[in-house]
Design an enzyme around this catalytic site. Structure first.
Site, PDB file in Angstrom:
ATOM      1  N   TYR A   1       0.836  -1.196   0.000  1.00 44.55           N
ATOM      2  CA  TYR A   1       0.000   0.000   0.000  1.00 44.55           C
ATOM      3  C   TYR A   1       0.874   1.250   0.000  1.00 44.55           C
ATOM      4  O   TYR A   1       2.032   1.222   0.434  1.00 44.55           O
ATOM      5  CB  TYR A   1      -0.904   0.007   1.244  1.00 44.55           C
ATOM      6  CG  TYR A   1      -2.072  -0.947   1.166  1.00 44.55           C
ATOM      7  CD1 TYR A   1      -3.162  -0.670   0.338  1.00 44.55           C
ATOM      8  CD2 TYR A   1      -2.107  -2.102   1.934  1.00 44.55           C
ATOM      9  CE1 TYR A   1      -4.255  -1.538   0.276  1.00 44.55           C
ATOM     10  CE2 TYR A   1      -3.200  -2.977   1.882  1.00 44.55           C
ATOM     11  CZ  TYR A   1      -4.268  -2.686   1.055  1.00 44.55           C
ATOM     12  OH  TYR A   1      -5.339  -3.534   0.991  1.00 44.55           O
TER      13      TYR A   1
ATOM     14  N   TYR B   1       1.001  -6.584   2.251  1.00 43.12           N
ATOM     15  CA  TYR B   1       0.037  -7.668   2.463  1.00 43.12           C
ATOM     16  C   TYR B   1       0.199  -8.737   1.396  1.00 43.12           C
ATOM     17  O   TYR B   1       0.640  -8.465   0.279  1.00 43.12           O
ATOM     18  CB  TYR B   1      -1.402  -7.119   2.392  1.00 43.12           C
ATOM     19  CG  TYR B   1      -1.872  -6.402   3.642  1.00 43.12           C
ATOM     20  CD1 TYR B   1      -1.225  -5.247   4.094  1.00 43.12           C
ATOM     21  CD2 TYR B   1      -2.964  -6.872   4.362  1.00 43.12           C
ATOM     22  CE1 TYR B   1      -1.662  -4.587   5.247  1.00 43.12           C
ATOM     23  CE2 TYR B   1      -3.411  -6.214   5.506  1.00 43.12           C
ATOM     24  CZ  TYR B   1      -2.759  -5.078   5.945  1.00 43.12           C
ATOM     25  OH  TYR B   1      -3.197  -4.435   7.075  1.00 43.12           O
TER      26      TYR B   1
ATOM     27  N   ARG C   1       0.047 -10.740  11.577  1.00 42.00           N
ATOM     28  CA  ARG C   1      -1.257 -11.395  11.593  1.00 42.00           C
ATOM     29  C   ARG C   1      -1.392 -12.273  10.355  1.00 42.00           C
ATOM     30  O   ARG C   1      -0.970 -11.891   9.269  1.00 42.00           O
ATOM     31  CB  ARG C   1      -2.310 -10.278  11.581  1.00 42.00           C
ATOM     32  CG  ARG C   1      -3.730 -10.705  11.469  1.00 42.00           C
ATOM     33  CD  ARG C   1      -4.633  -9.466  11.622  1.00 42.00           C
ATOM     34  NE  ARG C   1      -5.966  -9.710  11.128  1.00 42.00           N
ATOM     35  CZ  ARG C   1      -6.873 -10.431  11.784  1.00 42.00           C
ATOM     36  NH1 ARG C   1      -6.579 -10.964  12.961  1.00 42.00           N
ATOM     37  NH2 ARG C   1      -8.060 -10.637  11.280  1.00 42.00           N
TER      38      ARG C   1
ATOM     39  N   GLU D   1     -14.321  -9.463   9.219  1.00 42.17           N
ATOM     40  CA  GLU D   1     -13.478 -10.337  10.033  1.00 42.17           C
ATOM     41  C   GLU D   1     -14.145 -10.651  11.374  1.00 42.17           C
ATOM     42  O   GLU D   1     -14.948  -9.848  11.864  1.00 42.17           O
ATOM     43  CB  GLU D   1     -12.161  -9.603  10.353  1.00 42.17           C
ATOM     44  CG  GLU D   1     -11.239  -9.427   9.176  1.00 42.17           C
ATOM     45  CD  GLU D   1     -10.453 -10.690   8.890  1.00 42.17           C
ATOM     46  OE1 GLU D   1     -10.261 -11.513   9.793  1.00 42.17           O
ATOM     47  OE2 GLU D   1     -10.026 -10.843   7.738  1.00 42.17           O
TER      48      GLU D   1
HETATM   49  C1  FER Z   1      -5.932  -6.324   3.021  1.00 37.14           C
HETATM   50  C2  FER Z   1      -6.303  -5.389   3.966  1.00 37.14           C
HETATM   51  C3  FER Z   1      -6.769  -5.808   5.219  1.00 37.14           C
HETATM   52  C4  FER Z   1      -6.040  -7.668   3.339  1.00 37.14           C
HETATM   53  C5  FER Z   1      -6.495  -8.083   4.576  1.00 37.14           C
HETATM   54  C6  FER Z   1      -6.867  -7.154   5.526  1.00 37.14           C
HETATM   55  C7  FER Z   1      -5.603  -9.843   2.573  1.00 37.14           C
HETATM   56  C8  FER Z   1      -7.300  -7.618   6.839  1.00 37.14           C
HETATM   57  C9  FER Z   1      -7.202  -6.835   7.917  1.00 37.14           C
HETATM   58  C10 FER Z   1      -7.511  -7.310   9.243  1.00 37.14           C
HETATM   59  O1  FER Z   1      -8.251  -8.269   9.407  1.00 37.14           O
HETATM   60  O2  FER Z   1      -6.995  -6.750  10.190  1.00 37.14           O
HETATM   61  O3  FER Z   1      -5.456  -5.965   1.809  1.00 37.14           O
HETATM   62  O4  FER Z   1      -5.653  -8.506   2.362  1.00 37.14           O
END
Ligand code: FER
Length: 162
Positions: free
Chosen positions: A13, A19, A41, A64
């Site tokens: 990003y 990520y 994570r 989530e």
């Molecule tokens: C992403 C941005 C956020 C991503 C996952 C998340 C796999 C998850 C964030 C979280 O649960 O804290 O691009 O891609």
């Protein structure tokens, strides 16, 4: 969707957060977070909604167990994506609670989202450059199967983690 399912991607990003995502099938992702607020994570078998918007543009959206909402638009042929992450207040204040292999801590995530504050949410909208893109097939259990470590994305890009 056929071309997009199976995509294994790493992206950075514009705020520097790195990520990794694997589009496991047409309704499931695995992912690892390599840097940023919740670096370390990782999650397998997250249920998501995936749609093809137009040719070569795909949207992946989900909520989530932490209460964090995510909506990602991938433009693989441009090596670009745009993501919006909607963090509950508590994740912004206690990110360390969410830094784990989440599959082993679902109850803790659910307890924490009740225990701490949700609002105001912390919204992070960012473009990203895709730095790795490969198709590793459908329901591949090996693509994302170990915890993230420092230097892992360089190893993946160098083909050292096969
Ligand atoms: C992403 C941005 C956020 C991503 C996952 C998340 C796999 C998850 C964030 C979280 O649960 O804290 O691009 O891609």
């Amino acid at each position: 969707m056929k071309k997009f399912v199976g995509s294994h991607m790493i992206y950075t990003y514009e705020n520097g957060w790195e990520y990794e995502i694997y589009i496991k099938n047409d309704h499931t992702i695995d992912y690892r977070i390599h840097s940023g607020m919740v670096a370390g994570r990782w999650v397998r078998d997250q249920e998501v909604d995936i749609v093809k918007l137009i040719e070569s543009v795909y949207k992946v959206s989900w909520t989530e167990p932490t209460g964090t909402d995510v909506s990602l638009n991938f433009m693989p042929t441009e090596k670009r994506m745009h993501g919006v992450i909607f963090f509950p207040k508590w994740v912004h204040e206690h990110p360390e609670i969410t830094v784990c292999y989440q599959n082993d801590y679902i109850d803790l995530m659910k307890e924490s989202r009740e225990k701490y504050d949700t609002y105001p949410k912390y919204v992070v909208p960012e473009f990203a450059d895709i730095t790795f893109l490969e198709n590793s097939g459908v329901n591949n259990q090996k693509t994302i199967s170990i915890a993230p470590y420092k230097g892992m994305t360089d190893d993946i890009r160098a083909g050292k983690l096969k």
